[in-house]
Motif scaffolding. Structure first.
Motif, PDB file in Angstrom:
ATOM      1  N   GLY A  24      -7.659  68.382 -16.257  1.00 29.35           N
ATOM      2  CA  GLY A  24      -6.342  67.864 -15.726  1.00 29.35           C
ATOM      3  C   GLY A  24      -5.393  69.091 -15.439  1.00 29.35           C
ATOM      4  O   GLY A  24      -4.262  68.969 -15.582  1.00 29.35           O
ATOM      5  N   THR A  80      -3.597  71.842 -12.966  1.00 28.60           N
ATOM      6  CA  THR A  80      -3.036  71.728 -11.725  1.00 28.60           C
ATOM      7  C   THR A  80      -2.314  73.108 -11.539  1.00 28.60           C
ATOM      8  O   THR A  80      -2.393  73.594 -10.155  1.00 28.60           O
ATOM      9  CB  THR A  80      -2.130  70.606 -11.163  1.00 28.60           C
ATOM     10  OG1 THR A  80      -1.134  70.454 -12.166  1.00 28.60           O
ATOM     11  CG2 THR A  80      -2.810  69.368 -11.291  1.00 28.60           C
ATOM     12  N   ALA A  83      -9.341  68.841 -25.683  1.00 29.60           N
ATOM     13  CA  ALA A  83      -9.034  68.105 -24.676  1.00 29.60           C
ATOM     14  C   ALA A  83      -9.814  66.692 -24.441  1.00 29.60           C
ATOM     15  O   ALA A  83      -9.322  65.742 -24.403  1.00 29.60           O
ATOM     16  CB  ALA A  83      -9.300  68.494 -23.092  1.00 29.60           C
ATOM     17  N   ARG A 131      -8.109  62.961 -25.385  1.00 28.26           N
ATOM     18  CA  ARG A 131      -7.970  61.915 -24.446  1.00 28.26           C
ATOM     19  C   ARG A 131      -8.634  60.859 -25.219  1.00 28.26           C
ATOM     20  O   ARG A 131      -8.738  59.422 -24.807  1.00 28.26           O
ATOM     21  CB  ARG A 131      -8.641  62.394 -23.043  1.00 28.26           C
ATOM     22  CG  ARG A 131      -7.903  63.132 -22.199  1.00 28.26           C
ATOM     23  CD  ARG A 131      -8.622  63.784 -20.986  1.00 28.26           C
ATOM     24  NE  ARG A 131      -7.565  64.670 -20.243  1.00 28.26           N
ATOM     25  CZ  ARG A 131      -7.958  65.817 -19.900  1.00 28.26           C
ATOM     26  NH1 ARG A 131      -9.420  66.203 -19.782  1.00 28.26           N
ATOM     27  NH2 ARG A 131      -7.147  66.651 -19.151  1.00 28.26           N
ATOM     28  N   ALA A 171       1.948  60.440 -16.967  1.00 31.08           N
ATOM     29  CA  ALA A 171       1.545  61.837 -17.035  1.00 31.08           C
ATOM     30  C   ALA A 171       2.218  62.639 -15.938  1.00 31.08           C
ATOM     31  O   ALA A 171       2.604  62.260 -14.947  1.00 31.08           O
ATOM     32  CB  ALA A 171      -0.160  62.023 -16.712  1.00 31.08           C
ATOM     33  N   THR A 216       1.253  65.115 -14.017  1.00 27.90           N
ATOM     34  CA  THR A 216       0.511  65.455 -12.745  1.00 27.90           C
ATOM     35  C   THR A 216      -0.623  64.335 -12.440  1.00 27.90           C
ATOM     36  O   THR A 216      -0.979  63.743 -13.304  1.00 27.90           O
ATOM     37  CB  THR A 216      -0.019  66.839 -13.017  1.00 27.90           C
ATOM     38  OG1 THR A 216      -0.974  66.858 -14.022  1.00 27.90           O
ATOM     39  CG2 THR A 216       0.889  68.101 -13.355  1.00 27.90           C
ATOM     40  N   GLU A 219      -3.835  65.278 -14.242  1.00 23.20           N
ATOM     41  CA  GLU A 219      -3.835  64.788 -15.835  1.00 23.20           C
ATOM     42  C   GLU A 219      -4.079  63.273 -15.807  1.00 23.20           C
ATOM     43  O   GLU A 219      -4.917  62.788 -16.744  1.00 23.20           O
ATOM     44  CB  GLU A 219      -2.813  65.158 -16.487  1.00 23.20           C
ATOM     45  CG  GLU A 219      -2.635  64.702 -17.939  1.00 23.20           C
ATOM     46  CD  GLU A 219      -3.723  65.285 -18.946  1.00 23.20           C
ATOM     47  OE1 GLU A 219      -3.919  64.795 -19.981  1.00 23.20           O
ATOM     48  OE2 GLU A 219      -4.496  66.166 -18.375  1.00 23.20           O
ATOM     49  N   SER A 259       0.880  61.703 -21.659  1.00 21.44           N
ATOM     50  CA  SER A 259      -0.081  62.586 -21.841  1.00 21.44           C
ATOM     51  C   SER A 259       0.272  64.162 -21.109  1.00 21.44           C
ATOM     52  O   SER A 259       0.330  64.015 -19.977  1.00 21.44           O
ATOM     53  CB  SER A 259      -1.518  62.054 -20.962  1.00 21.44           C
ATOM     54  OG  SER A 259      -2.651  63.114 -21.277  1.00 21.44           O
ATOM     55  N   GLU A 260       0.934  64.923 -22.029  1.00 23.69           N
ATOM     56  CA  GLU A 260       1.269  66.013 -21.597  1.00 23.69           C
ATOM     57  C   GLU A 260       0.735  67.369 -22.298  1.00 23.69           C
ATOM     58  O   GLU A 260       1.455  67.876 -23.084  1.00 23.69           O
ATOM     59  CB  GLU A 260       2.984  65.777 -21.888  1.00 23.69           C
ATOM     60  CG  GLU A 260       3.624  64.740 -20.993  1.00 23.69           C
ATOM     61  CD  GLU A 260       4.960  65.006 -20.711  1.00 23.69           C
ATOM     62  OE1 GLU A 260       5.367  66.249 -20.868  1.00 23.69           O
ATOM     63  OE2 GLU A 260       5.911  64.108 -20.520  1.00 23.69           O
ATOM     64  N   PRO A 261      -0.422  67.559 -21.945  1.00 20.38           N
ATOM     65  CA  PRO A 261      -0.905  68.974 -22.313  1.00 20.38           C
ATOM     66  C   PRO A 261      -0.242  70.059 -21.663  1.00 20.38           C
ATOM     67  O   PRO A 261       0.228  69.932 -20.803  1.00 20.38           O
ATOM     68  CB  PRO A 261      -2.485  68.796 -21.946  1.00 20.38           C
ATOM     69  CG  PRO A 261      -2.682  68.015 -20.686  1.00 20.38           C
ATOM     70  CD  PRO A 261      -1.430  66.912 -21.243  1.00 20.38           C
ATOM     71  N   SER A 273      -0.232  70.585 -17.870  1.00 19.61           N
ATOM     72  CA  SER A 273       0.448  69.793 -16.903  1.00 19.61           C
ATOM     73  C   SER A 273       1.911  70.183 -16.964  1.00 19.61           C
ATOM     74  O   SER A 273       2.741  69.486 -16.403  1.00 19.61           O
ATOM     75  CB  SER A 273       0.215  68.287 -17.181  1.00 19.61           C
ATOM     76  OG  SER A 273       0.728  67.968 -18.561  1.00 19.61           O
ATOM     77  N   THR A 316      -0.141  65.752 -26.852  1.00 21.86           N
ATOM     78  CA  THR A 316       0.094  67.143 -26.272  1.00 21.86           C
ATOM     79  C   THR A 316      -1.248  67.837 -26.964  1.00 21.86           C
ATOM     80  O   THR A 316      -1.776  67.590 -28.098  1.00 21.86           O
ATOM     81  CB  THR A 316       1.172  67.668 -26.296  1.00 21.86           C
ATOM     82  OG1 THR A 316       1.296  68.960 -25.555  1.00 21.86           O
ATOM     83  CG2 THR A 316       1.703  67.712 -27.683  1.00 21.86           C
TER      84      THR A 316
END
Length: 880
Positions: A248, A250, A594, A598, A618, A620, A623, A792-794, A797, A821
């Motif tokens: 995920g 970007t 990750a 998820r 999310a 992005t 993600e 979902s904010e790792p 992203s 995260t």
């Protein structure tokens, strides 16, 4: 391309630029010292490992004394500025053996680095100072590479001509007479500009050598090189992109880090000549022939003037921003003008423009046009001139039909009914019940003999209005295109919902309609949520500078208890408090791995979906796609998703500006599809689609009449959730499909068309405007309400995260919200930053205010320095 990577470990810096990696016989070349700072240290010519290591350790390479005053273990050692050439150039250089290409690349980078060096600054703190000094000196080492890292396919590298300019964190400050750390923030911020400068210089040199270049949208390369050649030697790039998609990732910087983590050691067993022979064998006869013809002049490169290129860049930049930094404008102009112009020509053209408004704002040179300022002024003038100019709709106290409305909601309704201002603003946070109070106000307005005409900036927001008692609600775009609809509002009330998503241009046009028809305008929205894509945050500007009194609705009704407190803090802009409240609820989960993260999110999604509505948000698309893949896998395993997959057409919006759509070089035959949203001459009808082909030119003159999409395929199964991504209709034309609506697939017809479970509607497999409906971005989620929302904010992203994004995302749920995260600290930092944009009016007003303050301070200093005697003061008063 230019990537800038900070290096905080001296040990890693030494390993990364070790002799084993960068001084391989026959493959890589020795490094060289550059910069006036290097000259001051006595470093010239070839880089020696001992000298490089000494500076990594913050030691003078000759005396071994400490270099700068900073000796922290985790101090920043330096930055790797990596310049790349297009794949065409790398392959051509490798196959042809033309060393002039390599020299052209070196010179282009060195000239660019010389300009960068002239702008290097450091902080000055001695003697109570708190400023910066432009030192104009750098210590940097140049390492030219000709190959990529080995690939998994055959453990051999591809041609990849690139140069590492390693900049050490040391510059000599004359103000303090010592070596100090560099402040590289400005260079990093301008990285797109510096990339454009280096590319433009290289393209010009290649053209002079007989290798004509061509633009390919945002990319460029050598004219006539087949696509198959570029793809054949881009294996390492595909490996990194595949890994990024799985994770995920970007952000370009994160991708660069990912590339470093997944790289393999270089193979020293093959000499460079052996590699060249291996690469030649991988080419077909036709591909080899195409490369040997490159020095011919068969191709006539595009030639455009610097003026035309700058006009195109201005049009593009001012589509989405009211004010643009000069460096950002030039970066886009360099991209549009590759092969046609030089950095010097564009800088001169910009400097000589007399039709631009210029200023220095927050340390940056910015520009706009008189037209943008005039547009904002026209909008503000209408709002100001309407103050106290209309009679109240209702003079007697209103009797509420909805007695349960809270005090804030009732106050808002009362304000709408009794105000004498032509423009009214209802500022309400997410979940405060603006829709309910709107219905109450509309009924009262109707009882007073007037009608409410409701509009919204998006189709989804329009449908919410229709469901909440405004059956004739329209989108703003449809209203502005419909003369009959505009006439219907004459003397009535124009109600604009989700007004924060309306840009200045559209708001000004709405006000023009209000001026011509004599109607009132009610703007309902929340400036703390996402702003418009188009330039200008109109609602915020009207509140700040339009003299419009906004009525606040603060009492949140969507959430309860501690969840309500968290959303309330986010609505006030107190992200720290809001995030802390979510932490206390146990709703922030930090999971480093990750796959594990998820999996946990998916398990919660499956459980929540059995109890009520649930949505994943999310920052992005990448993600969101990664989470979607995990959810669909688990749904299939549990039997909630069919095992057979149907592949249907998918059209993904490119979101190009009109300036980009007018650029014919951007279109790829067979991949891009035009979708017309307005009728046009030549038989063009709304809803028509045209696939771009080599034998059918793109009607670029109709750029304002169509949008561009990338064609691909989407795999869906029975039981899948799918989201409509653009307005349209069902296969039989009887039902309207609204952008943002989510349906469940119940099955497929014999011909492969999709059947929806909720209503039995059938949608053509070639419709195109469909996506999986499990995860959306926060922009797509605005205006929606679900029982439970999952974020979902790792860290990968967080480049797309902001205060507005986090607030919108968290506030979608009614009963619960869980944030996933891999880095709590990075998340907290990212969501504390606002992505609100400054308008041209605010820039010039701020500059005027600062000028007045400076004048006042100067007058005070003069008065203290040159006090008048009492007699002189009396004489002065008599003369006046």
């Amino acid at each position: 391309m230019l990537r800038i990577t900070a290096q905080k470990s001296a040990a890693q810096a030494k390993r990364y630029f070790s002799r084993s990696d960068y001084f391989i016989d026959g493959q890589e070349l020795a490094g060289h010292w550059h910069g006036s700072g290097a000259d001051r240290l006595g470093l010239t010519g070839e880089v020696r490992q001992a000298d490089f290591d000494a500076i990594c350790d913050n030691r003078h390479p000759l005396t071994h004394d400490p270099l700068t005053a900073r000796h922290r273990h985790q101090r920043r050692v330096g930055w790797d500025l990596t310049f790349d050439v297009p794949k065409d150039v790398s392959v051509l250089h490798a196959i042809s053996g033309d060393q002039r290409i390599e020299e052209a690349f070196r010179l282009s980078v060195r000239e660019t680095m010389h300009e960068i060096e002239a702008e290097i600054t450091t902080r000055v703190r001695r003697g109570g100072q708190n400023g910066t000094q432009t030192t104009g000196n750098l210590v940097w080492a140049e390492f030219l590479h000709r190959t990529s890292r080995p690939t998994a396919e055959d453990h051999k590298p591809d041609p990849h001509l690139h140069l590492h300019a390693y900049v050490f964190n040391a510059t000599f400050c004359t103000a303090e007479n010592r070596w100090q750390a560099i402040d590289l923030a400005g260079i990093v911020k301008d990285s797109a500009y510096w990339r454009g400068v280096a590319d433009a210089r290289l393209a010009s040199r290649l053209d002079a050598l007989g290798y004509p270049v061509e633009r390919r949208g945002q990319q460029w390369g050598i004219a006539g090189v087949p696509t198959s050649v570029r793809e054949k030697f881009s294996r390492r790039t595909r490996e990194v992109e595949d890994a990024a998609m799985r994770l995920g990732v970007t952000d370009p910087a994160e991708k660069a880090t990912l590339g470093a983590r997944t790289r393999r050691a270089k193979d020293k067993s093959l000499a460079y000549d052996e590699l060249r022979e291996y690469w030649r064998e991988r080419l077909t006869d036709a591909e080899r022939e195409s490369l040997t013809r490159q020095s011919s002049r068969d191709h006539q490169p595009e030639r455009r003037s610097a003026a035309a290129i700058l006009d195109q860049a201005l049009s593009h930049c001012l589509t989405r921003d009211s004010v643009v930094r000069e460096r950002d404008l030039l970066a886009k102009a360099l991209q549009f003008g590759i092969g046609s112009t030089s950095p010097e020509s564009l800088r001169n053209e910009l400097a000589n423009r007399t039709n631009l408004r210029r200023a220095t704002f927050r340390g940056h040179a910015v520009v706009t046009t008189p037209e943008v300022l005039a547009e904002e002024k026209r909008m503000l003038d209408f709002a100001r001139s309407g103050a106290g100019q209309v009679a109240p709709i209702q003079r007697n106290p209103h009797t509420f039909r909805r007695s349960w409305l809270n005090a804030d909601q009732k106050a808002a309704v009362h304000h709408v009914l009794t105000t004498t201002d032509r423009v009214t603003i209802i500022r309400g946070a997410a979940g405060v019940g603006k829709s309910t109070l709107s219905a109450e106000a509309a009924e009262a307005i109707s009882a007073a003999g007037k009608r409410v005409v409701a509009v919204a900036p998006t189709a989804a927001a329009r449908d919410v209005l229709r469901a909440d008692g405004f059956p004739d609600a329209q989108t703003v775009a449809a209203f502005l295109q419909n003369q009959a609809a505009q006439q219907s509002v004459s003397g009535q009330v124009l109600w604009v919902d989700e007004a924060s998503l309306v840009g200045v241009r559209e708001m000004t046009r709405l006000f023009d309609v209000a001026r011509d028809t004599g109607c009132r305008v009610v703007l309902s929205g929340d400036t703390a949520q996402h702003h418009s894509v188009a330039r200008g945050d109109a609602l915020r500007l009207l509140q700040a500078r339009g003299g419009v009194q906004a009525v606040e609705v603060r009492e949140i009704t969507r959430q309860r208890g501690a969840y309500k407190q968290a959303v309330g803090a986010l609505a006030r802009g107190d992200t720290e408090q809001g995030l802390a409240q979510l932490e206390r609820l146990g709703w922030v989960r930090e999971i480093a791995d990750a796959a594990e993260r998820r999996a946990a999110l998916t398990a919660e999604y499956l459980a929540a979906s059995r109890k009520g509505s649930v949505l994943v948000v999310a920052p992005t698309h990448a993600e969101g796609d990664a989470v979607t893949a995990e959810i669909r896998d688990k749904l299939r395993i549990t039997g909630r998703l069919g095992t057979d997959q149907q592949r249907i057409r998918k059209l993904t919006p490119m979101h190009w500006t009109d300036a980009e759509k007018q650029d014919a070089s951007r279109y790829i035959s067979g991949q891009h599809v035009l979708h017309f949203h307005q009728n046009a001459a030549g038989g063009v009808r709304r809803g028509m689609q045209q696939t771009v082909t080599d034998d059918r030119p793109v009607p670029t003159m109709l750029a304002d009449r169509f949008e561009v999409y990338a064609a691909s395929e989407l795999a869906i199964s029975e039981g899948d959730r799918v989201r409509i991504t653009a307005n349209g209709s069902t296969a039989d034309g009887r039902h309207r499909l609204t952008n943002g609506t989510i349906y469940t697939v119940s099955g497929f017809t014999a011909g492969g068309d999709i059947v929806f479970r909720e209503n039995g509607w059938i949608v053509s497999k070639n419709y195109g405007f469909l996506a999986h409906g499990y995860a959306v971005t926060s922009h797509a989620s605005q205006g929606r309400t679900v029982d439970h929302v999952l974020l979902s904010e790792p860290a990968a992203s967080l480049g797309a995260a902001s205060r507005e994004q986090f607030y919108v995302s968290v506030s979608r749920g009614k009963h619960g919200c869980t944030v996933y995260t891999d880095d709590r600290a990075a998340l907290a930092e990212a969501v504390s930053q606002s992505d609100s944009r400054i308008t041209a009016t605010e820039v010039w007003a701020k500059i005027a205010e600062e000028s007045q303050q400076q004048t006042h301070r100067t007058q005070q200093v003069m008065a203290r320095s040159y006090p008048q005697s009492e007699a002189e003061s009396e004489a002065t008063r008599e003369r006046r």
